[in-house]
Scaffold this active site. Structure first.
Site, PDB file in Angstrom:
ATOM      1  N   ALA A  45       0.876  -1.174   0.000  1.00  0.00           N
ATOM      2  CA  ALA A  45       0.000   0.000   0.000  1.00  0.00           C
ATOM      3  C   ALA A  45       0.907   1.217   0.000  1.00  0.00           C
ATOM      4  O   ALA A  45       2.061   1.130   0.423  1.00  0.00           O
ATOM      5  CB  ALA A  45      -0.912   0.016   1.218  1.00  0.00           C
ATOM      6  N   PHE A  46       0.390   2.343  -0.447  1.00  0.00           N
ATOM      7  CA  PHE A  46       1.286   3.496  -0.629  1.00  0.00           C
ATOM      8  C   PHE A  46       1.827   4.027   0.688  1.00  0.00           C
ATOM      9  O   PHE A  46       2.781   4.788   0.706  1.00  0.00           O
ATOM     10  CB  PHE A  46       0.557   4.606  -1.404  1.00  0.00           C
ATOM     11  CG  PHE A  46      -0.301   5.478  -0.535  1.00  0.00           C
ATOM     12  CD1 PHE A  46      -1.563   5.072  -0.157  1.00  0.00           C
ATOM     13  CD2 PHE A  46       0.166   6.692  -0.081  1.00  0.00           C
ATOM     14  CE1 PHE A  46      -2.350   5.870   0.656  1.00  0.00           C
ATOM     15  CE2 PHE A  46      -0.618   7.505   0.736  1.00  0.00           C
ATOM     16  CZ  PHE A  46      -1.871   7.086   1.101  1.00  0.00           C
ATOM     17  N   LYS A  47       1.233   3.623   1.795  1.00  0.00           N
ATOM     18  CA  LYS A  47       1.691   4.133   3.089  1.00  0.00           C
ATOM     19  C   LYS A  47       3.105   3.684   3.452  1.00  0.00           C
ATOM     20  O   LYS A  47       3.701   4.207   4.389  1.00  0.00           O
ATOM     21  CB  LYS A  47       0.712   3.735   4.177  1.00  0.00           C
ATOM     22  CG  LYS A  47      -0.628   4.442   4.031  1.00  0.00           C
ATOM     23  CD  LYS A  47      -1.557   4.152   5.185  1.00  0.00           C
ATOM     24  CE  LYS A  47      -2.811   5.001   5.111  1.00  0.00           C
ATOM     25  NZ  LYS A  47      -3.713   4.619   4.000  1.00  0.00           N
ATOM     26  N   ASP A  48       3.658   2.715   2.725  1.00  0.00           N
ATOM     27  CA  ASP A  48       5.016   2.243   3.000  1.00  0.00           C
ATOM     28  C   ASP A  48       6.041   3.373   2.969  1.00  0.00           C
ATOM     29  O   ASP A  48       6.956   3.401   3.794  1.00  0.00           O
ATOM     30  CB  ASP A  48       5.438   1.190   1.952  1.00  0.00           C
ATOM     31  CG  ASP A  48       4.878  -0.190   2.291  1.00  0.00           C
ATOM     32  OD1 ASP A  48       4.741  -0.507   3.489  1.00  0.00           O
ATOM     33  OD2 ASP A  48       4.585  -0.949   1.348  1.00  0.00           O
TER      34      ASP A  48
END
Ligand code: PLP
Length: 435
Positions: free
Chosen positions: A105-108
């Site tokens: 997910a882009f939160k990485d």
């Protein structure tokens, strides 16, 4: 760089202090005092720069003087350890895939950048360990757990609602061990979040441990998200596509899109931002009526965006000096139902053989809505999660199998490990005893 609280009732602080505190003492979000545009040559020459070099240019003024150049470069290269491909869907419609990181997910990116910054600030310091306390409804927890794994001087405690996160998400939270502890709460996400808030106000805890949060209000999680917009522009330059760029961002807490608007202030030529939401439509309603009215959140299939009072929207208002007319020239917002989202998922698959997750589909819908009126633009929607993270709804909607990528497959035979807690006292005792 100094940061001020948007409530204006706390002292200005350095980057370091803003990252360690998370929220200002007056409960306001931190905001940079000054945003200076980048050199025009950097932007026009981006096609030949590495992602790391671009990101260094973008973030350096915000960190200035507080992390040595070599350390910042290393933090950036550890954070950007995977590709961010711009995938052509149709003529002048692209998906910027932000899901190739460790938890898909882009939160990485934000979680890893924040973890590395805190690791640097805490290294060798005599003060006690820092405890990051975070409640998750799914994606945040996995990204935070992975980003902070093995970071010295930092303990991470993640609260998740028992039985309400997907099997894959639960594995991402509960199989890491080391400095990561997962607490399974008998209750909902709102219960988890209420416990976290209570812990931050608890004076007994304050005496014993240093607590901070890792949600998107933290500037070290928020700001690095601006990198994505530079990567989109870089790839369009490489394709020699010079049409006016518009970006659609699936939005929940509005941190990602707000970071994009900071990139725009740095001089990145983005003509328009589209905040695409599910039926949690507080912001689209605000643009229509001029009244900002927070609501209770409603569950949808794009559940990472089930937010009724987006915490970063105050930063967007600050960016345009609270001028709704100015905001409307740069920013629009559209909301879509689950039914429309599934229809878009089917269309993307049938017509273009592209499998998008529910959040990406909402982004695609917002882009299409805007481009109907502005066909001369090139449109990018951010694909914020891999479809496998929402495997049930994707497979049942498309009647097809999604293959498990390596990052996920290797979790399947690891042992889940979590501690069950029933109420706030359970959390408090856990924090006092184990840390
Ligand atoms: C968190 C998340 C979002 C929303 O991002 P915000 O910055 O909160 O607006 C969208 N898609 C996915 C998959 C997410 O995990």
């Amino acid at each position: 760089m100094l940061y001020s609280s948007l409530h204006n009732r706390s002292a200005k602080v350095s980057f370091r202090e803003a990252v360690i505190r998370g929220l200002a003492p007056d409960k306001g979000l931190y905001y940079p005092d000054k945003i200076s545009p980048l050199d025009k040559d950097i932007i026009s020459g981006m096609a030949t720069l590495s992602n790391e070099a671009i990101s260094y240019h973008a973030i350096s003024q915000f960190v200035e003087g507080e992390i040595p150049e070599a350390v910042l470069s290393e933090i950036i290269s550890e954070t950007l350890d995977f590709p961010f491909p711009l995938v052509e869907i149709a003529e002048n419609i692209y998906s910027l895939e932000l899901f190739h990181g460790p938890t898909m997910a882009f939160k990485d990116v934000g979680a890893c950048f924040m973890a590395r910054c805190l690791g640097y600030f805490k290294k060798g310091s005599a003060t006690p360990k820092l405890t990051v306390l975070v409640a998750t409804s799914g994606d945040t927890g996995g990204a935070v757990a992975n980003g902070f794994l093995g970071v010295e001087g930092v303990e991470v405690v993640i609260l998740f609602p028992s039985g309400r996160v997907s099997d894959i998400q639960e594995r991402q939270l509960t199989t890491l061990e080391q400095n990561i502890k997962a607490l399974e709460v008998k209750g909902t996400f709102d219960d988890c979040q209420a416990m976290v808030k209570k812990a931050f106000l608890d004076n007994d805890l304050k005496e014993e441990i240093q607590l901070t949060s890792a949600n998107s209000i933290n500037i070290a999680r928020w700001l690095p998200q601006m990198f994505y917009y530079f990567f989109a522009y870089k790839q369009l330059l490489q394709l020699k596509n010079e049409d006016p760029l518009v970006v659609s961002v699936p939005s929940g807490n509005f941190g990602n899109i707000c970071a994009g608007m900071v990139a725009h202030q740095l001089g990145l030529p983005i003509e328009h931002f589209i905040a695409s939401t599910n039926i949690n439509d507080t912001v689209p309603q605000y643009l229509e009526t001029g009244i900002y009215e927070p609501k209770a959140s409603v569950s949808t299939i794009s559940n990472a965006m089930d937010v009724g009072d987006p915490s970063n929207f105050v930063r967007i208002r600050k960016l345009v000096n609270n001028d709704i007319h100015k905001l409307k020239t740069l920013f629009s917002s559209h909301s879509f139902t689950d039914k429309e989202t599934k229809k878009a998922m089917k269309l993307l698959f049938k017509r273009y053989r592209y499998i998008a997750d529910p959040h990406g589909c909402v982004g695609y819908l917002g882009l299409e809505t805007y481009r109907k009126e502005h066909p001369e633009t090139v449109g990018v929607f951010l694909e914020t999660a891999h479809p496998v993270k929402f495997i049930d709804v994707v497979e049942s909607t498309l009647k097809t199998k999604v293959t498990l990528p390596g990052q996920i497959a290797k979790l399947m035979n690891r042992k889940k490990k979590s501690i069950l807690i029933r109420d706030y006292l359970g959390l408090k005792n856990f924090l006092l005893q184990s840390i």
